[in-house]
Design a protein around this motif. Structure first.
Motif, PDB file in Angstrom:
ATOM      1  N   PRO A 118       7.824  18.397 -10.043  1.00 38.78           N
ATOM      2  CA  PRO A 118       8.807  19.186  -9.292  1.00 38.78           C
ATOM      3  C   PRO A 118       9.407  20.340 -10.093  1.00 38.78           C
ATOM      4  O   PRO A 118       9.914  21.301  -9.507  1.00 38.78           O
ATOM      5  CB  PRO A 118       9.874  18.149  -8.921  1.00 38.78           C
ATOM      6  N   GLN A 119       9.327  20.275 -11.427  1.00 33.40           N
ATOM      7  CA  GLN A 119       9.888  21.345 -12.259  1.00 33.40           C
ATOM      8  C   GLN A 119       8.988  22.579 -12.314  1.00 33.40           C
ATOM      9  O   GLN A 119       9.415  23.635 -12.792  1.00 33.40           O
ATOM     10  CB  GLN A 119      10.186  20.827 -13.672  1.00 33.40           C
ATOM     11  N   VAL A 120       7.767  22.471 -11.860  1.00 31.98           N
ATOM     12  CA  VAL A 120       6.849  23.610 -11.831  1.00 31.98           C
ATOM     13  C   VAL A 120       7.160  24.481 -10.621  1.00 31.98           C
ATOM     14  O   VAL A 120       7.280  23.983  -9.491  1.00 31.98           O
ATOM     15  CB  VAL A 120       5.379  23.132 -11.784  1.00 31.98           C
ATOM     16  N   LYS A 121       7.291  25.774 -10.828  1.00 34.71           N
ATOM     17  CA  LYS A 121       7.563  26.697  -9.731  1.00 34.71           C
ATOM     18  C   LYS A 121       6.281  26.912  -8.930  1.00 34.71           C
ATOM     19  O   LYS A 121       5.178  26.956  -9.490  1.00 34.71           O
ATOM     20  CB  LYS A 121       8.093  28.028 -10.262  1.00 34.71           C
ATOM     21  N   ARG A 122       6.409  27.083  -7.615  1.00 32.34           N
ATOM     22  CA  ARG A 122       5.241  27.153  -6.746  1.00 32.34           C
ATOM     23  C   ARG A 122       5.282  28.393  -5.858  1.00 32.34           C
ATOM     24  O   ARG A 122       6.343  28.793  -5.369  1.00 32.34           O
ATOM     25  CB  ARG A 122       5.141  25.905  -5.864  1.00 32.34           C
ATOM     26  N   LEU A 123       4.091  28.978  -5.672  1.00 32.72           N
ATOM     27  CA  LEU A 123       3.894  30.071  -4.723  1.00 32.72           C
ATOM     28  C   LEU A 123       2.739  29.696  -3.804  1.00 32.72           C
ATOM     29  O   LEU A 123       1.698  29.239  -4.276  1.00 32.72           O
ATOM     30  CB  LEU A 123       3.538  31.372  -5.444  1.00 32.72           C
ATOM     31  N   GLN A 124       2.912  29.892  -2.532  1.00 40.40           N
ATOM     32  CA  GLN A 124       1.855  29.569  -1.572  1.00 40.40           C
ATOM     33  C   GLN A 124       1.320  30.852  -0.942  1.00 40.40           C
ATOM     34  O   GLN A 124       2.065  31.598  -0.302  1.00 40.40           O
ATOM     35  CB  GLN A 124       2.403  28.652  -0.463  1.00 40.40           C
ATOM     36  N   LEU A 125       0.032  31.139  -1.173  1.00 36.55           N
ATOM     37  CA  LEU A 125      -0.613  32.283  -0.540  1.00 36.55           C
ATOM     38  C   LEU A 125      -1.208  31.857   0.796  1.00 36.55           C
ATOM     39  O   LEU A 125      -1.560  30.693   0.992  1.00 36.55           O
ATOM     40  CB  LEU A 125      -1.698  32.857  -1.460  1.00 36.55           C
ATOM     41  N   ASP A 126      -1.328  32.822   1.721  1.00 42.22           N
ATOM     42  CA  ASP A 126      -1.692  32.467   3.095  1.00 42.22           C
ATOM     43  C   ASP A 126      -3.183  32.249   3.299  1.00 42.22           C
ATOM     44  O   ASP A 126      -3.607  31.724   4.322  1.00 42.22           O
ATOM     45  CB  ASP A 126      -1.182  33.541   4.072  1.00 42.22           C
ATOM     46  N   LYS A 127      -4.014  32.671   2.332  1.00 48.70           N
ATOM     47  CA  LYS A 127      -5.456  32.411   2.407  1.00 48.70           C
ATOM     48  C   LYS A 127      -6.032  32.501   1.001  1.00 48.70           C
ATOM     49  O   LYS A 127      -5.325  32.864   0.051  1.00 48.70           O
ATOM     50  CB  LYS A 127      -6.148  33.397   3.341  1.00 48.70           C
ATOM     51  N   ASN A 128      -7.309  32.182   0.870  1.00 50.08           N
ATOM     52  CA  ASN A 128      -7.969  32.256  -0.432  1.00 50.08           C
ATOM     53  C   ASN A 128      -8.365  33.697  -0.715  1.00 50.08           C
ATOM     54  O   ASN A 128      -9.336  34.207  -0.161  1.00 50.08           O
ATOM     55  CB  ASN A 128      -9.202  31.343  -0.452  1.00 50.08           C
ATOM     56  N   TYR A 129      -7.619  34.344  -1.602  1.00 51.03           N
ATOM     57  CA  TYR A 129      -7.875  35.736  -1.954  1.00 51.03           C
ATOM     58  C   TYR A 129      -8.817  35.876  -3.158  1.00 51.03           C
ATOM     59  O   TYR A 129      -9.077  36.991  -3.595  1.00 51.03           O
ATOM     60  CB  TYR A 129      -6.558  36.442  -2.282  1.00 51.03           C
ATOM     61  N   GLY A 130      -9.312  34.759  -3.681  1.00 49.42           N
ATOM     62  CA  GLY A 130     -10.122  34.821  -4.881  1.00 49.42           C
ATOM     63  C   GLY A 130      -9.260  34.960  -6.119  1.00 49.42           C
ATOM     64  O   GLY A 130      -8.029  35.039  -6.055  1.00 49.42           O
ATOM     65  N   PHE A 131      -9.920  34.989  -7.268  1.00 47.48           N
ATOM     66  CA  PHE A 131      -9.203  35.048  -8.544  1.00 47.48           C
ATOM     67  C   PHE A 131      -8.434  36.355  -8.687  1.00 47.48           C
ATOM     68  O   PHE A 131      -7.239  36.363  -9.018  1.00 47.48           O
ATOM     69  CB  PHE A 131     -10.210  34.903  -9.689  1.00 47.48           C
ATOM     70  N   ALA A 132      -9.090  37.463  -8.406  1.00 42.47           N
ATOM     71  CA  ALA A 132      -8.502  38.772  -8.693  1.00 42.47           C
ATOM     72  C   ALA A 132      -7.313  39.077  -7.792  1.00 42.47           C
ATOM     73  O   ALA A 132      -6.186  39.280  -8.264  1.00 42.47           O
ATOM     74  CB  ALA A 132      -9.567  39.860  -8.582  1.00 42.47           C
ATOM     75  N   GLU A 133      -7.538  39.121  -6.505  1.00 44.95           N
ATOM     76  CA  GLU A 133      -6.444  39.475  -5.597  1.00 44.95           C
ATOM     77  C   GLU A 133      -5.421  38.354  -5.503  1.00 44.95           C
ATOM     78  O   GLU A 133      -4.231  38.607  -5.282  1.00 44.95           O
ATOM     79  CB  GLU A 133      -6.997  39.825  -4.216  1.00 44.95           C
ATOM     80  N   GLY A 134      -5.869  37.115  -5.687  1.00 41.15           N
ATOM     81  CA  GLY A 134      -4.916  36.006  -5.702  1.00 41.15           C
ATOM     82  C   GLY A 134      -3.886  36.184  -6.801  1.00 41.15           C
ATOM     83  O   GLY A 134      -2.680  36.022  -6.586  1.00 41.15           O
ATOM     84  N   TYR A 135      -4.342  36.541  -7.997  1.00 37.55           N
ATOM     85  CA  TYR A 135      -3.402  36.793  -9.085  1.00 37.55           C
ATOM     86  C   TYR A 135      -2.530  38.015  -8.795  1.00 37.55           C
ATOM     87  O   TYR A 135      -1.317  38.000  -9.054  1.00 37.55           O
ATOM     88  CB  TYR A 135      -4.132  36.969 -10.412  1.00 37.55           C
ATOM     89  N   ASN A 136      -3.117  39.071  -8.267  1.00 35.23           N
ATOM     90  CA  ASN A 136      -2.302  40.254  -7.959  1.00 35.23           C
ATOM     91  C   ASN A 136      -1.145  39.895  -7.043  1.00 35.23           C
ATOM     92  O   ASN A 136       0.005  40.286  -7.263  1.00 35.23           O
ATOM     93  CB  ASN A 136      -3.162  41.339  -7.308  1.00 35.23           C
ATOM     94  N   ARG A 137      -1.439  39.169  -5.978  1.00 32.22           N
ATOM     95  CA  ARG A 137      -0.402  38.828  -4.997  1.00 32.22           C
ATOM     96  C   ARG A 137       0.639  37.873  -5.579  1.00 32.22           C
ATOM     97  O   ARG A 137       1.820  37.959  -5.238  1.00 32.22           O
ATOM     98  CB  ARG A 137      -1.044  38.237  -3.745  1.00 32.22           C
ATOM     99  N   ALA A 138       0.204  36.980  -6.449  1.00 33.12           N
ATOM    100  CA  ALA A 138       1.155  36.067  -7.073  1.00 33.12           C
ATOM    101  C   ALA A 138       2.035  36.784  -8.093  1.00 33.12           C
ATOM    102  O   ALA A 138       3.263  36.631  -8.094  1.00 33.12           O
ATOM    103  CB  ALA A 138       0.399  34.921  -7.735  1.00 33.12           C
ATOM    104  N   LEU A 139       1.420  37.583  -8.955  1.00 35.36           N
ATOM    105  CA  LEU A 139       2.176  38.205 -10.045  1.00 35.36           C
ATOM    106  C   LEU A 139       3.171  39.240  -9.546  1.00 35.36           C
ATOM    107  O   LEU A 139       4.185  39.497 -10.210  1.00 35.36           O
ATOM    108  CB  LEU A 139       1.213  38.835 -11.055  1.00 35.36           C
ATOM    109  N   ARG A 140       2.902  39.843  -8.385  1.00 35.96           N
ATOM    110  CA  ARG A 140       3.889  40.771  -7.810  1.00 35.96           C
ATOM    111  C   ARG A 140       5.221  40.082  -7.529  1.00 35.96           C
ATOM    112  O   ARG A 140       6.256  40.734  -7.451  1.00 35.96           O
ATOM    113  CB  ARG A 140       3.350  41.378  -6.515  1.00 35.96           C
ATOM    114  N   GLN A 141       5.198  38.772  -7.382  1.00 36.41           N
ATOM    115  CA  GLN A 141       6.405  38.022  -7.034  1.00 36.41           C
ATOM    116  C   GLN A 141       7.090  37.409  -8.247  1.00 36.41           C
ATOM    117  O   GLN A 141       8.091  36.705  -8.097  1.00 36.41           O
ATOM    118  CB  GLN A 141       6.037  36.909  -6.044  1.00 36.41           C
ATOM    119  N   ILE A 142       6.566  37.692  -9.449  1.00 36.76           N
ATOM    120  CA  ILE A 142       7.116  37.083 -10.666  1.00 36.76           C
ATOM    121  C   ILE A 142       7.604  38.186 -11.608  1.00 36.76           C
ATOM    122  O   ILE A 142       6.824  39.036 -12.031  1.00 36.76           O
ATOM    123  CB  ILE A 142       6.057  36.205 -11.361  1.00 36.76           C
ATOM    124  N   ASP A 143       8.880  38.148 -11.937  1.00 37.48           N
ATOM    125  CA  ASP A 143       9.493  39.162 -12.800  1.00 37.48           C
ATOM    126  C   ASP A 143       9.568  38.620 -14.219  1.00 37.48           C
ATOM    127  O   ASP A 143      10.320  37.679 -14.500  1.00 37.48           O
ATOM    128  CB  ASP A 143      10.879  39.508 -12.275  1.00 37.48           C
TER     129      ASP A 143
END
Length: 341
Positions: free
Chosen positions: A53-78
Motif C-alpha cells: 500500500p505504500q507504493v504510489k500507483r498510476l493507472q493508464l487507460d490502455k496498454n501504450y507500450g514501454f515508450a508511450e506508457g512511460y511518457n504518460r506516467a512520467l508527465r504526472q510525476i514531479d
C-alpha cells in the motif's frame, strides 16, 4: 534532490511480488516508488493495493507500450530524477546512492545506469544492458559485457565508470529536465530501441550518458516478450531502422541504409534457411515494409535533431562494423574490439 523510481507494469503481478520487496528494502527512504500500470488484465493493481500500500500507483487507460506508457506516467510525476525500472529487476543494498551522487556532482550527465547482471547467473552480465551500451556504424547495439548473444562472465573487467551511447531501459536514471528537453521516449516505437534512440538524441546535444558499475542490479530479462517472438523481431528491426533514419547525419544516411537493406535480407534468409524460423523471416520483411511506409513521419524529427546537434560525430557510436568484428575477426568480447575495422 527528488527521485522517483517508476516501474511500468503490464501483467507483471508475479514479477512485482518477487522483486518489488528488494526495491522497497534497498532503496533510499527519500526516493518515491511508483508503479504505472499499462491496463493490465491480471491482478497487479489489486495485489499492490493489498500487499504494497505504500507504493504510489498510476493507472493508464490502455496498454501504450514501454515508450508511450512511460511518457504518460512520467508527465504526472514531479521530480528531479526519474529511475525507469523494470518489474523483473532485483536491486542490491545501496544501489541508488552511487547513481544519485554522480548525477548530483556531474551536471553535464543526462542519464546513467548501474551494472546489470543476470538473476539466473549472478556472476554473468545480463543481455539487456550489461555494463553500458554502444552502437556500431550501422546501428547494431552491443554492450560492455555482451555482443549479440555472447554474454561475458563478470570478472571485474568493466568495473570502471565510462561514457556510453545508451543506458539500458531496464534500469535508467535520467534527469527529468533532460527527458522532456528531447520530448521523452518516442511513443511511436511502442517497445524496443526506444532508450537507445532517447540517449542518442541527448548525446548529440552534448549531454553525457554514463555507466556506473559500483551500483549493481540483477535482471531477469525477456519477461514481456520471449526471445524468438516474431513481434519482438518486428519491433527490433522496424524501430532500429527508424532510429537510424531519425539520428544519422545527412552524409551517412544513404550509405548506411543501403548496407542495412542488404544485411537485413541476409539476416532474414539466415533465420529461414539456417534456423528454420518462418515467423522471424516474415517479421523482418514486415518490419522493413512498415519502416518504408512510415519513415517520412519522422522527417520533422530529423530536422529538429540536426538543428540541435552540437556533437558530431558521437564518439560512443563506434566506427566499426560489429558484424565484421564478430563473425570475421572472432571478437566475442567488448575488450577485443578495435575501432575503424
Amino acid at each position: 534532490m527528488n527521485v522517483a523510481i517508476v516501474i511500468l507494469n503490464w501483467n507483471g503481478s508475479k514479477m512485482m511480488r518477487q522483486y518489488l520487496p528488494t526495491v522497497m528494502k534497498y532503496s533510499r527512504s527519500d526516493a518515491e516508488i511508483w508503479v504505472a500500470d499499462n491496463a493490465s488484465s491480471d491482478d497487479s493493481m489489486q495485489m499492490l493495493e493489498r500487499d504494497f500500500p505504500q507504493v504510489k500507483r498510476l493507472q493508464l487507460d490502455k496498454n501504450y507500450g514501454f515508450a508511450e506508457g512511460y511518457n504518460r506516467a512520467l508527465r504526472q510525476i514531479d521530480t528531479d530524477y526519474y529511475v525507469l525500472l523494470n518489474s523483473d529487476v532485483e536491486v542490491t543494498h545501496g544501489w541508488l546512492t552511487p547513481l544519485i551522487e554522480f548525477m548530483d556532482t556531474h551536471a553535464d550527465v543526462a542519464a546513467c545506469q548501474p551494472k546489470l547482471l543476470s538473476v539466473f547467473d549472478k556472476d554473468r552480465f545480463e543481455y539487456a544492458g550489461a555494463s553500458g551500451g554502444f552502437i556500431d556504424r550501422y546501428g547494431y547495439p552491443f554492450c560492455r559485457g555482451r555482443i549479440f548473444d555472447d554474454v561475458e562472465a563478470d570478472d571485474g573487467q568493466y568495473d570502471y565508470s565510462t561514457d556510453v551511447l545508451w543506458a539500458t531501459g531496464a534500469c535508467l536514471m535520467i534527469r527529468s529536465k533532460d527527458y522532456w528537453k528531447v520530448n521523452g521516449l518516442d511513443g511511436r516505437f511502442f517497445a524496443h530501441n526506444e532508450e537507445i534512440d532517447l540517449c542518442w538524441r541527448l548525446r548529440q546535444q552534448g549531454r553525457r550518458i554514463v555507466c556506473l558499475p559500483e551500483s549493481v542490479v540483477y535482471h531477469v530479462g525477456g519477461g514481456t516478450l520471449p526471445k524468438g517472438n516474431p513481434m519482438k523481431t518486428f519491433l527490433n528491426f522496424r524501430n532500429n531502422l527508424t532510429m537510424l533514419y531519425k539520428n544519422l547525419p545527412d552524409d551517412e544516411l544513404a550509405h548506411v541504409m543501403r548496407v542495412r537493406w542488404a544485411l537485413d535480407y541476409i539476416a532474414a534468409f539466415e533465420t529461414l534457411l539456417v534456423n528454420r524460423n518462418w515467423g522471424d523471416f516474415k517479421a523482418i520483411f514486415k518490419a522493413r515494409r512498415a519502416f518504408n511506409q512510415w519513415k517520412h513521419q519522422f522527417d520533422k524529427d530529423r530536422e529538429e535533431i540536426r538543428a540541435k546537434r552540437v556533437l558530431d560525430p558521437v564518439p560512443e557510436r563506434m566506427n566499426l562494423s560489429i558484424l565484421w568484428q564478430y563473425y570475421a575477426k572472432g571478437c566475442k568480447k567488448f575488450s577485443q574490439l578495435k575501432s575503424g575495422i
